[in-house]
Design an enzyme around this catalytic site. Structure first.
Site, PDB file in Angstrom:
ATOM      1  CB  CYS A   8       2.410  -5.035  -0.477  1.00 39.20           C
ATOM      2  SG  CYS A   8       2.281  -5.742  -2.181  1.00 39.20           S
TER       3      CYS A   8
HETATM    4  N1  SAJ Z   1      10.804  -8.355   5.109  1.00 37.88           N
HETATM    5  C1  SAJ Z   1      11.473  -8.708   6.274  1.00 37.88           C
HETATM    6  N2  SAJ Z   1      11.403  -9.763   7.079  1.00 37.88           N
HETATM    7  C2  SAJ Z   1      10.620 -10.939   6.563  1.00 37.88           C
HETATM    8  C3  SAJ Z   1      10.101 -10.755   5.637  1.00 37.88           C
HETATM    9  C4  SAJ Z   1       9.838  -9.663   4.646  1.00 37.88           C
HETATM   10  O1  SAJ Z   1      12.214  -7.765   6.521  1.00 37.88           O
HETATM   11  O2  SAJ Z   1      10.629 -11.800   7.246  1.00 37.88           O
HETATM   12  C5  SAJ Z   1      10.752  -7.386   4.240  1.00 37.88           C
HETATM   13  C6  SAJ Z   1      11.345  -7.617   2.901  1.00 37.88           C
HETATM   14  O3  SAJ Z   1      12.632  -7.615   2.762  1.00 37.88           O
HETATM   15  C7  SAJ Z   1      10.659  -6.691   1.879  1.00 37.88           C
HETATM   16  C8  SAJ Z   1       9.348  -6.250   2.601  1.00 37.88           C
HETATM   17  O4  SAJ Z   1       9.844  -6.686   4.179  1.00 37.88           O
HETATM   18  O5  SAJ Z   1      11.545  -5.500   2.253  1.00 37.88           O
HETATM   19  C9  SAJ Z   1       8.213  -6.703   2.428  1.00 37.88           C
HETATM   20  O6  SAJ Z   1       8.476  -8.362   1.742  1.00 37.88           O
HETATM   21  P1  SAJ Z   1       7.481  -9.488   1.420  1.00 37.88           P
HETATM   22  O7  SAJ Z   1       7.951 -10.723   1.333  1.00 37.88           O
HETATM   23  O8  SAJ Z   1       6.183  -9.235   2.163  1.00 37.88           O
HETATM   24  O9  SAJ Z   1       7.532  -8.843  -0.224  1.00 37.88           O
HETATM   25  P2  SAJ Z   1       6.214  -8.187  -0.667  1.00 37.88           P
HETATM   26  O10 SAJ Z   1       5.970  -6.901  -0.477  1.00 37.88           O
HETATM   27  O11 SAJ Z   1       6.346  -8.539  -2.214  1.00 37.88           O
HETATM   28  O12 SAJ Z   1       4.849  -8.868  -0.115  1.00 37.88           O
HETATM   29  C10 SAJ Z   1       4.115  -9.636  -1.084  1.00 37.88           C
HETATM   30  C11 SAJ Z   1       2.740  -9.340  -0.382  1.00 37.88           C
HETATM   31  N3  SAJ Z   1       1.533  -9.891  -1.353  1.00 37.88           N
HETATM   32  C12 SAJ Z   1       0.593  -8.983  -1.656  1.00 37.88           C
HETATM   33  O13 SAJ Z   1       0.472  -8.266  -1.018  1.00 37.88           O
HETATM   34  C13 SAJ Z   1      -0.543  -9.556  -2.447  1.00 37.88           C
HETATM   35  C14 SAJ Z   1       2.616 -10.071   0.737  1.00 37.88           C
HETATM   36  O14 SAJ Z   1       1.047 -10.223   1.237  1.00 37.88           O
HETATM   37  C15 SAJ Z   1       2.912 -11.587   0.882  1.00 37.88           C
HETATM   38  O15 SAJ Z   1       3.060 -12.172   2.145  1.00 37.88           O
HETATM   39  C16 SAJ Z   1       4.443 -11.640   0.288  1.00 37.88           C
HETATM   40  O16 SAJ Z   1       4.504 -11.130  -0.873  1.00 37.88           O
HETATM   41  C17 SAJ Z   1       5.125 -12.961   0.639  1.00 37.88           C
HETATM   42  O17 SAJ Z   1       4.493 -13.539   1.272  1.00 37.88           O
HETATM   43  O18 SAJ Z   1       6.014 -13.091  -0.316  1.00 37.88           O
END
Ligand code: SAJ
Length: 427
Positions: A263
């Protein structure tokens, strides 16, 4: 007992499609599933949940009510067809709409009059009307007359124990007002969360893209801060937690080894490319991508500095990468920064040991004990719950000398007290 006379076909039974199919079945719809992979089809038809990270749908899948096939034929029996296929980027970060295009072509061959076709895959504004619609109308059928086309961007948060397909609020938009009414009615019949009807299908497409580019730029912001705070000797992790106790107008994000997943690491490129075609250069979004893509190398650079302090080099030191998944407690390596870290380390001649309990087949050792025994330096690349309980004394006992904490998840003071060189990302 079937509660709804309409039948639903879900194309793509992965992280997005299978929970959706299970939810529709649990709400009394007849559900056909269409997916690649004969083995996956067999498993689902045998009632086996093919998503280990989504245990909540196991009992529904076990009821064997989803009729899974690899062929599109069952589309002919569906009133609502929902496309949940991946929208990846290629190795040059160019959007790859081929899965969406082949799904649209597959639907065209089996379309039935009056069908509502919904795209859930994340796409940039314009894809429904400029890519999908021309395919569906290519044999003379007309949207609004022979079928309806809507977009309801998926919002799955893999591994979340709080948010799931049923309770996450959604947005939906359609090419026609009638299509929007039908799509909203369907989603309101299966979801507990709010279903917001957008004024157009483009607005629905844009909603998801800004959600995820919002997250990407905020992560890039703290990743850039990490690079400057490392030089200033300030613990950014603590500072963010300080700022986070402001109850309004601040949303904490945390620096890390990098941004992975299908995503956040991907979606911005869809908007960047579509806006470029329209004549606008998203410098800010591109810079955020550049910063986030620089974090694996930044993390490896910290390892090189730390090893230099001990008079060692990456080459010839047994180094461990702990975690392959792109985020904690899921088994998904799509765009995972761990993969980039491993590639960089091997490029420097390192012997890399890998352990991730979600990927035994990709790990180079059988378990954590064997991993700790084999390495002198560790890069923590995924904050799986199994890794958070590792005690500093275990690392000391295993004669680990250097820890690069790519997730700022371990206890810096405790490790330093044991004489282990500790470097975090921005701490
Ligand atoms: N990450 C960081 N720092 C942060 C948050 C995340 O480095 O503060 C990294 C994570 O380790 C990962 C990547 O970014 O490698 C993405 O992390 P994520 O928590 O956003 O996980 P995703 O990819 O599963 O994002 C999903 C997304 N959902 C959809 O696209 C429907 C996103 O919109 C959500 O915001 C996210 O989940 C969520 O909030 O958990």
């Amino acid at each position: 007992m079937q509660k709804h006379k309409e039948a639903v076909a879900v194309i793509g039974l992965g992280y997005v499609g299978l929970p959706l199919a299970a939810l529709a079945v649990s709400k009394g719809y007849k559900v056909f599933g269409i997916t690649h992979g004969k083995q996956k089809v067999q498993q689902i038809n045998r009632g086996i949940n093919t998503l280990p990270d989504e245990p909540s749908i196991t009992p529904i899948i076990a009821q064997k009510k989803i009729i899974a096939t690899t062929s599109y034929d069952n589309i002919r029996k569906a009133d609502i067809v929902i496309v949940c296929v991946p929208t990846p980027v290629d190795h040059l970060y160019n959007p790859d709409l081929s899965p969406v295009i082949s799904a649209a072509k597959g639907i065209l061959k089996c379309m039935k009059k009056g069908q509502l076709i919904i795209i859930e895959s994340t796409i940039n504004p314009g894809v429904c009307e400029e890519v999908v619609l021309p395919i569906l109308e290519s044999t003379g059928k007309k949207v609004g007359k022979d079928f309806e086309l809507a977009h309801c961007p998926e919002r799955i948060d893999p591994g979340s124990t709080k948010w799931n397909v049923r309770n996450i609020p959604r947005c939906v938009g359609s090419v026609t007002p009638k299509g929007a009414v039908r799509a909203a009615k369907f989603y309101r019949s299966i979801l507990d969360g709010e279903v917001r009807v957008m004024k157009s299908i483009k607005e629905a497409e844009a909603t998801k893209i800004i959600e995820n580019t919002f997250r990407d730029i905020n992560i890039a912001y703290v990743n850039e801060l990490a690079k400057s705070f490392d030089l200033l000797g300030i613990d950014l992790h603590d500072v963010i937690q300080g700022a986070a106790n402001k109850p309004f107008a601040f949303m904490p994000h945390y620096p890390s080894v990098g941004v992975g997943g299908h995503c956040i690491a991907v979606d911005p490129y869809y908007l960047i490319e579509r806006a470029r075609q329209a004549g606008f250069d998203h410098k800010f979004l591109k810079l955020a991508r550049e910063i986030n893509n620089s974090m694996p190398a930044y993390t490896v650079g910290k390892l090189q500095d730390a090893l230099n302090h001990t008079g060692k080099s990456v080459k010839g030191t047994p180094i461990g990468v702990l975690g392959l998944s792109y985020k904690a407690n899921v088994g998904d390596i799509r765009e995972s920064p761990s993969l980039k870290v491993i590639e960089l380390l091997e490029g420097l001649g390192a012997k890399v040991h890998i352990y991730d309990p979600y990927f035994p087949e990709k790990s180079t050792v059988k378990n954590l004990e064997a991993f700790l025994k084999a390495v002198e330096a560790i890069i923590l690349a995924t904050n799986h719950r199994e890794f958070l309980v590792i005690k500093p004394s275990q690392l000391k006992q295993a004669k680990v000398k250097v820890v690069i904490d790519g997730k700022n998840a371990w206890d810096k003071q405790a490790l330093q007290k044991l004489g282990i060189i500790y470097k975090g990302i921005g701490r």
